[in-house]
Enzyme design. Sequence first.
Site, short mmCIF file in Angstrom:
data_model
loop_
_atom_site.label_atom_id
_atom_site.label_comp_id
_atom_site.label_asym_id
_atom_site.label_seq_id
_atom_site.Cartn_x
_atom_site.Cartn_y
_atom_site.Cartn_z
N SER A 73 0.84 -1.19 0.00
CA SER A 73 0.00 0.00 0.00
C SER A 73 0.88 1.24 0.00
CB SER A 73 -0.90 0.01 1.24
OG SER A 73 -1.58 1.24 1.38
N TYR A 128 -1.74 -0.82 10.28
CA TYR A 128 -1.86 -1.08 8.84
C TYR A 128 -0.61 -0.63 8.07
CZ TYR A 128 -3.82 -1.31 4.14
OH TYR A 128 -4.03 -1.60 2.81
#
Length: 268
Positions: free
Chosen positions: A142, A156
Site C-alpha cells: 500500500s 496497517y
Amino acid sequence: MGEGRRTILITGASAGIGAALARVCAGRGYDLILTARREGPLQSLAEELSAAYGVAVAVIPADLADPDAPVRLVEAITVRGLAVDGLINNAGFSRTTGFLTTDPADHAAMVRVMLSAPVELSRLLLPGMVARGWGRVLNVASLAGQMPATGGDTLYGPIKSFLIKASQGLWLEMRGTGVHVTALCPGYTYTEFHDVNSSREQVSAAYPRWMWMDADRVARIGWGAVEANRPRVTPGVMNNVLAALGGILPDTMALKMVGGHARRLDRL
C-alpha cells in the site's frame, strides 16, 4: 491444470484488487487458484473467468487469519496435483477505530493475514518456482507503507511497510533464478476495502475523485510490474508524489501531514 499453462495462486481473490488481478492473469492465459474466506464469490468469479478466457480455475476457500491456513492451503493444492508458478499475496483488511479500542484478536488477525501468511506462503512455494526456473510473486502492499504511520489504523501502515521491505529483499535473493518479485503499493482504490472497515463515506468525502483509481487499472499496473521484475510499483502520479514526500520530509513535518489526514476523517 491446462497443458503447458502456468498457474497463479491469488489470496483475497473474492473482490476488489484480488478479483481484478484474477481477471488480468486469466486474460493473459494463466490458470488460477483462487482463495478467500467466502466461497460463493470465488465460485462465481471462477465460472466467469473460465467462460470468458478458457482457463482452468480452482477454488480453495481459506481463512488466512488461522495460523495453520497457509500450510493447509498448500497441502490442498498439492493433493489436487497442482504446481504453483505464481503467488499474489493480496488478502488484507484494516481496523480504523484506534489501537486501544480495537479488539486484540482483530490486531492479531491483521498480522497473520497481511504479514505472516505472505511470508509463509512465499517460503512454502518459492522453492518450486526456483526449481522450475520461473516464478512470479506479487505482494499487494500500500501507499500507506511508504508514508508515516497514522493514528487510528495504527498497525496497517507498518505491516505494509514490512511487506515492501520483505519484497525488496526477496527481489534481491531471486535475481538470476527466473523468479520475479514485486511490491504493489496502491493508494485509494475503489474496492470493498473501505466498506469492510466502515470508512467508505469518510474517505470518499475527504479526498477528491482524482485521487482515486479503479481496481482494474491498479491490477494491470501491478501485473505489468512483476512481469518486468520491478521490485516496487506505486500506481498513479499523485501517489508517487506523496510517497516521495513521505520519504524526504522530516518526521515532525511528515507526522503533522498525516495527522491532518486523520483529523479530516474524524471531523466527517
